[in-house]
Motif scaffolding. Structure first.
Motif, PDB file in Angstrom:
ATOM      1  N   UNK A 277       0.767  -1.249  -0.009  1.00  0.00           N
ATOM      2  CA  UNK A 277       0.108  -0.014  -0.141  1.00  0.00           C
ATOM      3  C   UNK A 277       0.741   1.257   0.013  1.00  0.00           C
ATOM      4  N   UNK A 278       0.595   2.138  -0.932  1.00  0.00           N
ATOM      5  CA  UNK A 278       1.359   3.342  -1.016  1.00  0.00           C
ATOM      6  C   UNK A 278       0.572   4.530  -0.553  1.00  0.00           C
ATOM      7  N   UNK A 279      -0.746   4.662  -0.498  1.00  0.00           N
ATOM      8  CA  UNK A 279      -1.472   5.589  -0.167  1.00  0.00           C
ATOM      9  C   UNK A 279      -2.831   5.257   0.221  1.00  0.00           C
ATOM     10  N   UNK A 280      -3.500   5.569   1.112  1.00  0.00           N
ATOM     11  CA  UNK A 280      -4.875   5.395   1.448  1.00  0.00           C
ATOM     12  C   UNK A 280      -5.556   6.517   1.980  1.00  0.00           C
ATOM     13  N   UNK A 281      -6.870   6.530   1.935  1.00  0.00           N
ATOM     14  CA  UNK A 281      -7.613   7.757   2.397  1.00  0.00           C
ATOM     15  C   UNK A 281      -8.904   8.035   1.992  1.00  0.00           C
ATOM     16  N   UNK A 282      -9.840   8.898   2.174  1.00  0.00           N
ATOM     17  CA  UNK A 282     -10.926   9.251   1.645  1.00  0.00           C
ATOM     18  C   UNK A 282     -10.883   9.448   0.475  1.00  0.00           C
ATOM     19  N   UNK A 283     -11.842   9.102  -0.824  1.00  0.00           N
ATOM     20  CA  UNK A 283     -11.927   9.415  -2.122  1.00  0.00           C
ATOM     21  C   UNK A 283     -11.628  10.695  -2.316  1.00  0.00           C
ATOM     22  N   UNK A 284     -12.451  11.807  -1.675  1.00  0.00           N
ATOM     23  CA  UNK A 284     -12.294  13.165  -2.052  1.00  0.00           C
ATOM     24  C   UNK A 284     -10.751  13.448  -1.741  1.00  0.00           C
ATOM     25  N   UNK A 285     -10.432  13.061  -0.690  1.00  0.00           N
ATOM     26  CA  UNK A 285      -8.938  13.774  -0.264  1.00  0.00           C
ATOM     27  C   UNK A 285      -7.836  13.093  -1.100  1.00  0.00           C
ATOM     28  N   UNK A 286      -8.088  11.878  -1.713  1.00  0.00           N
ATOM     29  CA  UNK A 286      -7.044  11.277  -2.682  1.00  0.00           C
ATOM     30  C   UNK A 286      -7.084  12.026  -3.895  1.00  0.00           C
ATOM     31  N   UNK A 287      -8.285  12.336  -4.616  1.00  0.00           N
ATOM     32  CA  UNK A 287      -8.560  13.140  -5.874  1.00  0.00           C
ATOM     33  C   UNK A 287      -8.003  14.231  -5.681  1.00  0.00           C
ATOM     34  N   UNK A 288      -8.356  14.958  -4.447  1.00  0.00           N
ATOM     35  CA  UNK A 288      -8.209  16.625  -4.613  1.00  0.00           C
ATOM     36  C   UNK A 288      -6.630  16.912  -4.024  1.00  0.00           C
ATOM     37  N   UNK A 289      -5.929  15.839  -3.379  1.00  0.00           N
ATOM     38  CA  UNK A 289      -4.878  16.176  -2.827  1.00  0.00           C
ATOM     39  C   UNK A 289      -3.976  14.826  -2.496  1.00  0.00           C
ATOM     40  N   UNK A 290      -3.672  13.882  -3.654  1.00  0.00           N
ATOM     41  CA  UNK A 290      -3.073  12.930  -3.453  1.00  0.00           C
ATOM     42  C   UNK A 290      -1.659  13.292  -3.031  1.00  0.00           C
ATOM     43  N   UNK A 291      -1.026  12.395  -2.311  1.00  0.00           N
ATOM     44  CA  UNK A 291       0.381  12.666  -1.637  1.00  0.00           C
ATOM     45  C   UNK A 291       1.547  11.742  -2.292  1.00  0.00           C
ATOM     46  N   UNK A 292       1.171  10.649  -2.986  1.00  0.00           N
ATOM     47  CA  UNK A 292       2.135   9.771  -3.574  1.00  0.00           C
ATOM     48  C   UNK A 292       2.014   9.981  -5.011  1.00  0.00           C
ATOM     49  N   UNK A 293       3.400  10.138  -5.652  1.00  0.00           N
ATOM     50  CA  UNK A 293       3.699  10.305  -6.957  1.00  0.00           C
ATOM     51  C   UNK A 293       2.853   9.175  -7.917  1.00  0.00           C
ATOM     52  N   UNK A 294       2.646   7.962  -7.206  1.00  0.00           N
ATOM     53  CA  UNK A 294       2.265   7.059  -8.120  1.00  0.00           C
ATOM     54  C   UNK A 294       0.690   7.195  -8.246  1.00  0.00           C
ATOM     55  N   UNK A 295       0.126   7.637  -7.158  1.00  0.00           N
ATOM     56  CA  UNK A 295      -1.389   7.872  -7.094  1.00  0.00           C
ATOM     57  C   UNK A 295      -1.452   9.017  -8.202  1.00  0.00           C
TER      58      UNK A 295
END
Length: 443
Positions: A277-295
């Motif tokens: 797992x490289x990133x995990x979080x609420x959908x809106x948070x992932x789409x608006x402010x993804x923190x991993x370059x792969x995501x």
């Protein structure tokens, strides 16, 4: 000692509680070689994954093909046994806290506490009565609806089998239960006595969903349920899944590589790369402010047509192939393809081997690689000239600047090239926001 602390434990107070808890689950497949078929390595399909699934929510599991999503889905469902780690079913918040607290107990107390929790909630270790209850409440819809439906069986047999196996219905009662299930997915009585090949792909997937619903489960694992369908049929299936979830309070583990679908379906997202797992979080948070370059690369590759009908101009194309899961990179596993990699990301001897593969003439002269560790070793070439040329390549702009910054030593002695990199540990998930975690050295 197995580390059971969750890498992604959401706040269960916001919903009906935790339904399924995955703790450090791994699945390694042996590589065998020789006449005696000795094990010479392990393919790390899933390599220490932790997350929770809440009741009534959809958790999206995303990543490229080969990242371990389907294997993880089969592990969670109990279809295959893990190499290590455990999946816990119906583990309430107090037991979950006890599970995490057990890591600080003395050894004997820790084993006793974990044994009690495993016996009551671990899907690999719970008694047969509890395991049967889990099997009733965890169903799976597979990617290929044609191969998952026995071509020799009628629809009434396919959908009614779970009801017969668990002695829920028989005779005319079973027929009516099957008709009711088919009507819930948009089919009907006229389809009872047909074979799978007589249906379209979308209809077959509806039959698979009806079969999964037969025992009124709490969780359905959806393994790419729409990837083989036309876009219009995909929309129908996704709307059907949303309606069924609202009616039955179902939880979904939605496995997909399609970011457009997961944005529409998921409450939370877990991004996997090469078994981790490289990133995990609420959908809106992932789409608006993804923190991993792969995501971010996955988001950029998502087809997103604007109002003028033109695709987004900001598209990122990842360079290189996914590394060998039998020898995953140290540090951040994504650093070999990452556009913003740093010297702290975990460069190692295998990265030199990958560079050599792009220089065919030099690669042909390599005769041996001796490793002192993952970060230091000696490359032996056929002649001194080849060793010096390779040293020049490692110091040139032909390799990424972060690679050169991490390379502490590159010296030649005759036909040998000795190298040493800055040592690095595996990158852990760190908190980036409420329920938002990412495994990246960049803040």
């Amino acid at each position: 000692m197995t580390r059971l602390q969750s890498s992604f434990t959401p706040d269960a107070s916001k919903d009906g509680g935790t339904l399924l808890s995955v703790r450090d689950v791994a699945k390694h497949y042996p590589i065998r070689s020789g006449a005696l078929q000795r094990v010479v390595g392990q393919v790390r399909a899933v390599d220490g994954v932790s997350f929770d699934i809440r009741r009534g929510e959809t958790l999206g599991l995303v990543g490229e093909s080969g990242c371990g999503k389907t294997t993880l889905g089969r592990l969670v469902s109990g279809l295959i046994a893990p190499t290590s780690g455990q999946t816990y079913y119906d583990l309430d918040s107090s037991s979950l806290a006890a599970l995490d607290a057990a890591q600080t107990l003395p050894e004997a107390e820790r084993h006793a506490a974990l044994a009690a929790i495993n016996a009551a909630h671990g899907i690999e270790t719970m008694p047969i009565e509890a395991k049967n209850r889990f099997r009733r409440n965890c169903q799976m819809v597979f990617q290929d609806s044609f191969s998952s439906l026995n071509p020799r069986h009628l629809v009434i047999d396919l959908v009614g089998r779970p009801l017969r196996v668990h002695k829920e219905a028989s005779g005319s009662d079973l027929t009516e239960r099957v008709v009711e299930l088919l009507e819930q997915v948009g089919l009907g009585r006229q389809h009872l006595y047909r074979y799978p090949h007589q249906f379209s792909g979308g209809q077959r997937q509806r039959i698979s969903i009806a079969r999964a619903l037969a025992l009124d489960p709490e969780l359905i694992i959806l393994d790419e349920p729409t990837s083989a369908l036309d876009v219009s049929v995909q929309a129908q299936i996704l709307n059907l899944l949303n309606d069924l979830q609202a009616e039955r309070n179902l939880a979904y583990l939605f496995v997909t590589h399609d970011l457009s679908v997961v944005e529409h379906m998921a409450d939370r997202i877990v991004t996997m790369y090469l078994g981790k797992v490289v990133e995990a979080g609420p959908t809106r948070s992932i789409f608006d402010a993804s923190a991993h370059p792969y995501t971010r690369a996955l988001m950029a590759a998502k087809l997103d047509l604007g109002p003028a009908g033109a695709a987004s101009e900001n598209k990122a194309v990842l360079d290189g192939a996914v590394p060998d899961p039998a020898r995953p990179p140290r540090g951040c596993r994504f650093h070999t393809r990452c556009p913003v990699a740093t010297a702290q990301c975990g460069w190692e001897i295998d990265d030199i081997v990958r560079i050599l593969e792009r220089h065919e003439a030099l690669c042909d002269t390599l005769t041996d690689v001796t490793r002192e560790s993952d970060f230091a070793g000696t490359l032996v070439f056929e002649d001194a000239d080849a060793a010096q040329k390779m040293a020049a390549v490692l110091a040139s702009e032909a390799v990424p600047q972060p690679f050169r910054d991490a390379l502490e030593l590159a010296e030649t002695t005759g036909t040998k090239l000795r190298v040493r990199f800055r040592q690095a540990e595996d990158i852990k998930l760190t908190r980036r926001g409420p329920d938002h975690l990412a495994a990246c050295v960049l803040g």
